[in-house]
Every structure is written in C-alpha cells, then in structure tokens.
Design a protein around this motif. Structure first.
Motif, short mmCIF file in Angstrom:
data_model
loop_
_atom_site.label_atom_id
_atom_site.label_comp_id
_atom_site.label_asym_id
_atom_site.label_seq_id
_atom_site.Cartn_x
_atom_site.Cartn_y
_atom_site.Cartn_z
N VAL A 214 0.85 -1.21 0.00
CA VAL A 214 0.00 0.00 0.00
C VAL A 214 0.88 1.26 0.00
N ILE A 215 1.97 1.22 0.77
CA ILE A 215 2.86 2.39 0.80
C ILE A 215 3.44 2.63 -0.61
N ARG A 216 3.83 1.51 -1.26
CA ARG A 216 4.42 1.62 -2.60
C ARG A 216 3.39 2.13 -3.62
N GLU A 217 2.19 1.55 -3.60
CA GLU A 217 1.23 1.82 -4.67
C GLU A 217 0.32 3.01 -4.42
N ASP A 218 -0.14 3.17 -3.17
CA ASP A 218 -1.12 4.25 -2.90
C ASP A 218 -0.49 5.52 -2.35
N LYS A 219 0.79 5.41 -1.96
CA LYS A 219 1.54 6.56 -1.45
C LYS A 219 0.80 7.35 -0.36
N PRO A 220 0.38 6.66 0.71
CA PRO A 220 -0.29 7.40 1.80
C PRO A 220 0.70 8.31 2.52
N LYS A 221 0.18 9.37 3.14
CA LYS A 221 1.02 10.24 3.96
C LYS A 221 1.09 9.68 5.38
N LEU A 222 0.05 8.89 5.71
CA LEU A 222 -0.17 8.50 7.09
C LEU A 222 -0.76 7.10 7.16
N VAL A 223 -0.28 6.31 8.14
CA VAL A 223 -0.87 4.98 8.37
C VAL A 223 -1.42 5.00 9.80
N ILE A 224 -2.62 4.43 9.98
CA ILE A 224 -3.19 4.37 11.35
C ILE A 224 -3.39 2.90 11.71
N VAL A 225 -2.87 2.50 12.87
CA VAL A 225 -3.00 1.12 13.31
C VAL A 225 -3.58 1.08 14.73
N ILE A 226 -4.41 0.08 14.99
CA ILE A 226 -4.98 -0.12 16.34
C ILE A 226 -4.42 -1.46 16.82
N PRO A 227 -3.34 -1.46 17.60
CA PRO A 227 -2.62 -2.72 17.83
C PRO A 227 -3.24 -3.64 18.88
N SER A 228 -4.03 -3.12 19.80
CA SER A 228 -4.56 -3.97 20.87
C SER A 228 -6.08 -4.04 20.81
N HIS A 229 -6.62 -5.26 20.87
CA HIS A 229 -8.08 -5.48 20.88
C HIS A 229 -8.73 -4.62 19.79
N GLN A 230 -8.20 -4.80 18.60
CA GLN A 230 -8.55 -3.94 17.46
C GLN A 230 -10.06 -3.78 17.31
N ASN A 231 -10.47 -2.58 17.03
CA ASN A 231 -11.86 -2.27 16.77
C ASN A 231 -12.07 -2.26 15.26
N PRO A 232 -12.76 -3.25 14.66
CA PRO A 232 -13.73 -4.14 15.29
C PRO A 232 -13.29 -5.60 15.45
N THR A 233 -12.14 -6.02 14.92
CA THR A 233 -11.88 -7.47 14.82
C THR A 233 -11.48 -8.11 16.15
N GLY A 234 -11.05 -7.31 17.13
CA GLY A 234 -10.64 -7.85 18.42
C GLY A 234 -9.22 -8.43 18.42
N SER A 398 -23.56 -3.03 12.54
CA SER A 398 -23.34 -3.76 11.28
C SER A 398 -21.86 -3.71 10.89
N GLY A 399 -21.34 -4.86 10.41
CA GLY A 399 -19.95 -4.93 9.99
C GLY A 399 -19.60 -3.96 8.88
N SER A 400 -20.59 -3.57 8.06
CA SER A 400 -20.26 -2.71 6.91
C SER A 400 -19.80 -1.31 7.35
N TYR A 401 -20.15 -0.90 8.59
CA TYR A 401 -19.73 0.44 9.03
C TYR A 401 -18.22 0.53 9.27
N PHE A 402 -17.55 -0.62 9.30
CA PHE A 402 -16.13 -0.62 9.65
C PHE A 402 -15.21 -0.75 8.44
N CYS A 403 -15.83 -0.80 7.23
CA CYS A 403 -15.03 -1.01 6.02
C CYS A 403 -14.85 0.32 5.29
N PRO A 404 -13.62 0.67 4.87
CA PRO A 404 -13.44 1.92 4.13
C PRO A 404 -14.34 1.98 2.90
N ASP A 405 -14.63 0.83 2.24
CA ASP A 405 -15.48 0.88 1.05
C ASP A 405 -16.89 0.36 1.33
N ALA A 406 -17.28 0.27 2.61
CA ALA A 406 -18.63 -0.14 3.04
C ALA A 406 -19.07 -1.48 2.46
#
Ligand SMILES: Cc1ncc(COP(=O)(O)O)c(C=O)c1O
Length: 446
Positions: A214-234, A398-406
């Motif tokens: 993703v860094i190579r292809e989409d060239k984001p400026k910023l990455v966000i990670v939730i490392p513990s008990h991730q919301n929503p996957t746990g 609903s699970g769809s609220y947690f997807c960037p592309d719904a």
C-alpha cells in the motif's frame, strides 16, 4: 391489511437505507411506486413510512415526499436504545456502574486541588503535572520514552485522531488504515476529504507485506494502526508483528499513528510500536475505555521534532483541554484508582467473553477485550441482521460500518460491556442467539 405486512415492508426499507441503496437525505419512492414494486397497496406502504418516521429514520413533507434522515456513519454504529428494555450492544464503553463511585471520589478530591494556577490558561498543551500523569498512564501499558515535554493533552482519542490527520495531511491526501477499522477514522476521512485505503489484516493484525504494498502503490502520507483489541476485529498484535510493522514504516517516509486506546486490556503489557520508531510515530491513549468517555481525557506522545507544530494545532483548535477534568484524572492516576478500575474492567470483560462463548452458537475469535466480531451464519447480510435484531430490541453494529469501502463483511460487532449487568447480558445474548439460529427472512430479498 395484514398487521405484519407493513412491518416487513418497513424492515425492508430500513435494510435498503442501511445498505446505502437509499442514502441519507435521498427521497424514497412514492407510495404508489413502492406498492407496485412490492406487490402491495399504497396504504400499506404509507403505514410502513409512518412507522419509519416514528423511529426517526425518515421524514415526510407535504407535497415533497418522504426522505431518509441524514445520519453520520458514527451515528449508525453507536445507537441510543429506543427504550429501557432494549439490549444495547453497540456502545464500546466500560461498565459504567464501576466507574461512577471512582469518579465521584476523584472529583471531590480534585475540587480541593483547584488553585488559581491550575484553573487559569496554561502554557504549552496543559499543565506539566497533568502531562506527567499521561506519561505514567501510557508507560504502564507498554509505551517507553514518554516525557512531560513530548506528551500532549487532548479531548480524547477521537480529538487526537482528527487533530493529527489535519496536522499531517492535506485534503486529497491518502490515509491507510486496517481493512476493517474504527468508524471514527472513516468519518474524519470523509468529512475532511482524505482518501482512505485499506491494509490487509491476518490473525496477528495488520500484514507487513500489505502495508509495504500500500505504501508503494497508494503513497499514503499517514498509516493508522490499532494494535490492541482492534476495533472491530478484536485482534491483538503480538510483539513480533509490531516490530515488523515498525520496520516497514522505518523504511518509508510515512507517519504512523498508533491508536492504543485498548492497550490497558492486555493481561501483560506489550511494548508499543512507537518504542521502535519514536521519531516516526504518534502514540495515542485515552481514559475513555478504562474510566469513562465523559472525561474526554486523552494523551498523544509526539515525535520530538513535531512537538511545537502539534502544540500549535492544539492551541489553534481548543487552546487547551479542560484542566478541571485533568485534575480529576491526575488524581485517579496518582492514587492508583485509575489502574485498579482499569484492571476491574479487564476482569469484567474476560468474564463477559466467557458468558458470550457459553451462549452463542456461532463460534468467534476469542479475545479478552470489550467486544466480539461475530461472523454471521451463511445467508445473512449484516445490515439485515442488524435490522432484525433491532426489531427484537437488541442493538448491534453492522460490519459494513467498519469497512473503508462499506462492503458486506458478513459480521456484526457486539459490545459486551454496555449492558448494565451479567444477567442482562445473558438475556440479550439468548435473544440474539435465536436470531442467529434462524434463516434470513427472504420475503423481501433486496
Ligand atoms: C480505536 C478507537 N479509537 C478512538 C476512539 C475514541 O475514543 P475517545 O472517547 O477517547 O475519543 C474509539 C472509541 O470507540 C476507538 O474504538
């Protein structure tokens, strides 16, 4: 008119609203149009619309028609119960009955500490003594190298996220997040015009290979990670994976935001990703999940090179977070009651996870966190399941609220902590289990 028919039609329309087929603020078909499509009468459709209006889902205007009420993504994930008997599994918050007496005592003690110095405007982001509390809080759960100079005070983790996104990116820039993520991040992306792309997850959390691609292809400026008990996957990232993520970020020119709001739920502290790349990572914690979301107390550990810039953003944005709340928060951290409460909440979560395991017939990923990412039986769509659960007075997200592309995730998120007692949890889960064992009603298979 059959008593149940208009309810089925209302539920079907709600399902279309939930799936985005009828987006917020769009006009619904006329009574006659929908009656023809669904092979019913305009009077039945009118009754269904009336029921939806009473539920605050739609609004009718004489001469103009019926419109879907505009709701934000966050408003859909977190729902208020419609009445006292509702089982609300949509709020990811601590068991508040535990927090009330601790907060009462802290605010009583805090009021004795009010001084002209503490209640006035402060230099820098908040008072030094409060930033020291933030250092102490985050250090207990795996963050190293925090100092009162590089730790800034914000109004909760949501504020930290929006502040950092504004400070580190421009409209049109790309932000990369886990393919399933906290909807508060998606809401910031859509409101502020940032493009949000997903990074694949596996059983250990964010995949380093996908991150690199993703860094190579989409060239984001910023990455966000939730490392513990991730919301929503746990999912909780083990230390090895955290080091791999740090390595990929270190080999790039992107910033990392490590949102470790659930880090206090790890039974043993896991070192933060930020420890490995302190100059490329912003680390966020908050007291919302361990104590109360009403406190609005959050902490960001900022790379030393960025302190002045982020501090300027805080000042321009809110001047400073309320010192009154931080006096109480610091009192709880200094006395140890914040840590005791965090550990009580952790024990409740573990106990409630075992209750859920014993009641739900569907298997799910085991976790020691506040929530479950529940796979739905084959044939169910998540928005439809949410609707049917709501008709039975059980509110889930609903699970769809947690997807960037719904997209359809085939899951719902279930918070185990927001109902007041274990008994209510059991009652609500039994109701949900009946639904899990039934087939999706295909009377109106949209
Ligand atoms: C991953 C994550 N980050 C941030 C927040 C917002 O927390 P706060 O109440 O501290 O703003 C939440 C709340 O659910 C969350 O799940």
């Amino acid at each position: 008119m059959s008593e149940t028919k208009f309810r089925h039609i209302a539920s079907a329309i709600e399902s279309r609203i939930g799936s985005g087929q009828y987006p917020p603020n769009s006009r619904l078909p006329t009574h006659r149009e929908l009656a023809e499509e669904l092979d019913t009468t305009p009077a039945t459709v009118a009754k269904a619309y009336k029921m939806l209006a009473e539920k605050d889902c739609v609004e009718s205007f004489v001469g103009r028609g019926t419109f879907v009420k505009g709701k934000t993504a966050l408003g859909q994930v977190i729902q208020a119960p419609e009445h006292e008997e509702c089982f609300n599994f949509s709020l990811l918050q601590p068991c508040l009955s535990q927090s009330v007496p601790v907060l009462q005592e802290a605010f009583t003690n805090a009021s004795r500490l009010f001084s002209a110095d503490l209640i006035g405007y402060s230099e820098f982001s908040g008072h030094k003594v409060h930033r020291e509390s933030g250092v102490k809080w985050a250090a207990r759960f795996g963050l190293e190298k925090g100092t009162p100079e590089n730790t800034l005070l914000v109004d909760g983790a949501q504020h930290a996220l929006s502040l950092l996104i504004i400070a580190l990116t421009k409209p049109g820039d790309t932000i990369a997040v886990e393919t399933l993520t906290y909807p508060g991040i998606l809401a910031i992306g859509s409101l502020l015009g940032r493009r949000v792309v997903g990074i694949a997850l596996d059983n250990h959390g964010m995949c380093p290979e996908s991150l690199a691609a993703v860094i190579r292809e989409d060239k984001p400026k910023l990455v966000i990670v939730i490392p513990s008990h991730q919301n929503p996957t746990g999912i909780t990232m083990p230390y090895e994976r955290r080091k791999q993520i740090a390595e990929v970020i270190a080999g790039s020119d992107v910033w990392l935001i490590e949102d470790d709001i659930y880090g206090f739920l790890n039974t043993e502290a896991i070192p933060a990703i930020c420890n490995v790349i302190p100059e490329q990572c912003f680390h966020i914690t908050s007291l919302s999940k361990a104590i109360s979301p009403a406190l609005r107390c959050g902490f960001i550990k900022v790379p030393d090179s960025q302190v002045t810039m982020i501090n300027a953003h805080i000042r321009a944005n809110i001047w400073l977070s309320s010192p009154l709340n931080y006096i109480a928060a610091s009192e709880m951290i200094a006395s140890g009651s914040a840590f005791s409460l965090a550990s009580q909440q952790q024990h409740i979560a573990i106990h409630r996870q075992s209750i859920a395991k014993s009641i739900l017939s569907t298997s799910f990923r085991e976790s020691e966190g506040y929530h479950i990412w529940l796979p739905l039986p084959e044939g169910w769509r998540s928005d439809r399941f949410v609707m049917e659960a709501k008709n039975r007075d059980v509110i889930v997200s609903s699970g769809s609220y947690f997807c960037p592309d719904a997209h359809e995730s085939g899951h719902v998120r279930l918070s185990l902590m927001s109902v007041s007692t274990d008994q209510r949890l059991e009652q609500g889960l039994h109701k949900l289990n009946v639904l899990l064992q039934s087939e999706m009603n295909t009377m109106f298979p949209f």
